[in-house]
Design an enzyme around this catalytic site. Sequence first.
Site, PDB file in Angstrom:
ATOM      1  N   GLY A 119      11.463 -13.847  -2.674  1.00  0.00           N
ATOM      2  CA  GLY A 119      10.305 -14.708  -2.438  1.00  0.00           C
ATOM      3  C   GLY A 119       9.621 -15.219  -3.685  1.00  0.00           C
ATOM      4  CB  SER A 120      10.423 -15.380  -7.300  1.00  0.00           C
ATOM      5  OG  SER A 120      11.551 -16.216  -7.430  1.00  0.00           O
ATOM      6  NE  ARG A 166      24.491 -21.501  12.279  1.00  0.00           N
ATOM      7  CZ  ARG A 166      24.497 -20.648  11.256  1.00  0.00           C
ATOM      8  NH1 ARG A 166      23.391 -20.445  10.577  1.00  0.00           N
ATOM      9  NH2 ARG A 166      25.587 -20.007  10.908  1.00  0.00           N
ATOM     10  CG  MET A 198      19.970 -16.362   1.037  1.00  0.00           C
ATOM     11  SD  MET A 198      20.000 -17.892   0.083  1.00  0.00           S
ATOM     12  CE  MET A 198      20.995 -17.392  -1.285  1.00  0.00           C
ATOM     13  NE  ARG A 199      20.272 -17.742  11.175  1.00  0.00           N
ATOM     14  CZ  ARG A 199      21.277 -17.159  11.798  1.00  0.00           C
ATOM     15  NH1 ARG A 199      22.055 -16.339  11.142  1.00  0.00           N
ATOM     16  NH2 ARG A 199      21.509 -17.378  13.078  1.00  0.00           N
ATOM     17  CG  ASN A 222      17.741 -25.329   0.100  1.00  0.00           C
ATOM     18  OD1 ASN A 222      17.179 -24.228   0.124  1.00  0.00           O
ATOM     19  ND2 ASN A 222      18.997 -25.463  -0.312  1.00  0.00           N
ATOM     20  CG  HIS A 269      21.713 -24.880  -4.652  1.00  0.00           C
ATOM     21  ND1 HIS A 269      22.162 -23.812  -3.898  1.00  0.00           N
ATOM     22  CD2 HIS A 269      22.714 -25.168  -5.524  1.00  0.00           C
ATOM     23  CE1 HIS A 269      23.378 -23.489  -4.285  1.00  0.00           C
ATOM     24  NE2 HIS A 269      23.736 -24.300  -5.268  1.00  0.00           N
ATOM     25  CG  ASP A 281      22.511 -33.293   4.754  1.00  0.00           C
ATOM     26  OD1 ASP A 281      22.855 -32.105   4.568  1.00  0.00           O
ATOM     27  OD2 ASP A 281      23.012 -34.248   4.131  1.00  0.00           O
ATOM     28  CD  GLU A 324      15.796 -21.401  -8.512  1.00  0.00           C
ATOM     29  OE1 GLU A 324      15.391 -21.209  -7.355  1.00  0.00           O
ATOM     30  OE2 GLU A 324      16.724 -20.747  -9.010  1.00  0.00           O
TER      31      GLU A 324
END
Length: 210
Positions: free
Chosen positions: A17-18, A70, A95-96, A112, A114, A146, A179
Site C-alpha cells: 500500500g505504499s 472473477r 494484483m488482479r 493503474n 505499473h 482497459d 511511482e
Amino acid sequence: MSSGKPVRLGILLSGRGSNFLAIAGAIREGRLEGVEIAVVIANVAEAPGLAAARDLGLKHEIFVSKGRKRAEHDADVLACLRAHRVDLVCLAGYMRLLSPEFVAAFPNRILNIHPSLLPAFPGLDAQEQAFDYGVKVAGCTVHLVDEHLDHGVIVLQRAIPVLETDDSHSLALRILDEEHVAYADAIARVASGEYEVRGRRFVKRKVSIN
Ligand code: GAR
C-alpha cells in the site's frame, strides 16, 4: 470530473500500500487538491495497506478474491464503489485482472500504476524483468485501465537511469520513489477533466478563448 465537487477516489490494493499512502499523503499535504479518498478496498485480508487505511481512519472494505469467480468478486467490489459514490478508481498494487464488466462500469475512470515504461515489461516483477534485460532507462507508468493487462492509454511516465551500481532491488526502490510522485500527478490530471483521449494519446484539452 470538474464540477467543483471533490473527486471521490476508490483505492484498490492487494499488499503493502505504499502508493495508496503516497496518494493519501499528497491529499493531506495539499499537493493533490479537489480529491478525496472515499474508500480503500483490498482483496487480500492481510494486506498491510488495508491496516494502514484503518489506522488513517479511512473507510475500508475487504472482499477476499481467492477461490471466487472473477465476475462475482468484481460485482461485490463494484457495488461497494457505487455505495461510496466513487468517481475514479485507482489500482494501487491491485494484483488482479478486472472483469470486462468492471472496466465497462468506469469507462476511462480506472487508473493503474505499473513499475516499468510500458509497453515494455508488463506483468509481474517488471523491475526485475527490466534489470535482467539490461535496459539503461527504467521507470513507471500510470495508465487508464482497459480489459488487457497493463495496456490502456498512458497518462504519464517517469523515467530514471539504471545505474552501474544498481541491482534489481535498488532499481525497484528508486522506481517506487518515482511511482509515488507519478500517481498523485496522474490523478490530478485526470481529476481536472482537462484532457482528451485521442486514440491511444492522452492529451491536454485546448482551452478555447471566445
Ligand atoms: C508497485 O510497484 C506497483 O507499481 C506494482 O505493485 C507495487 C505495489 O506496491 N503494480 C504492478 O506491478 C501492477 N501490474 P505498493 O503496494 O507499495 O503500492
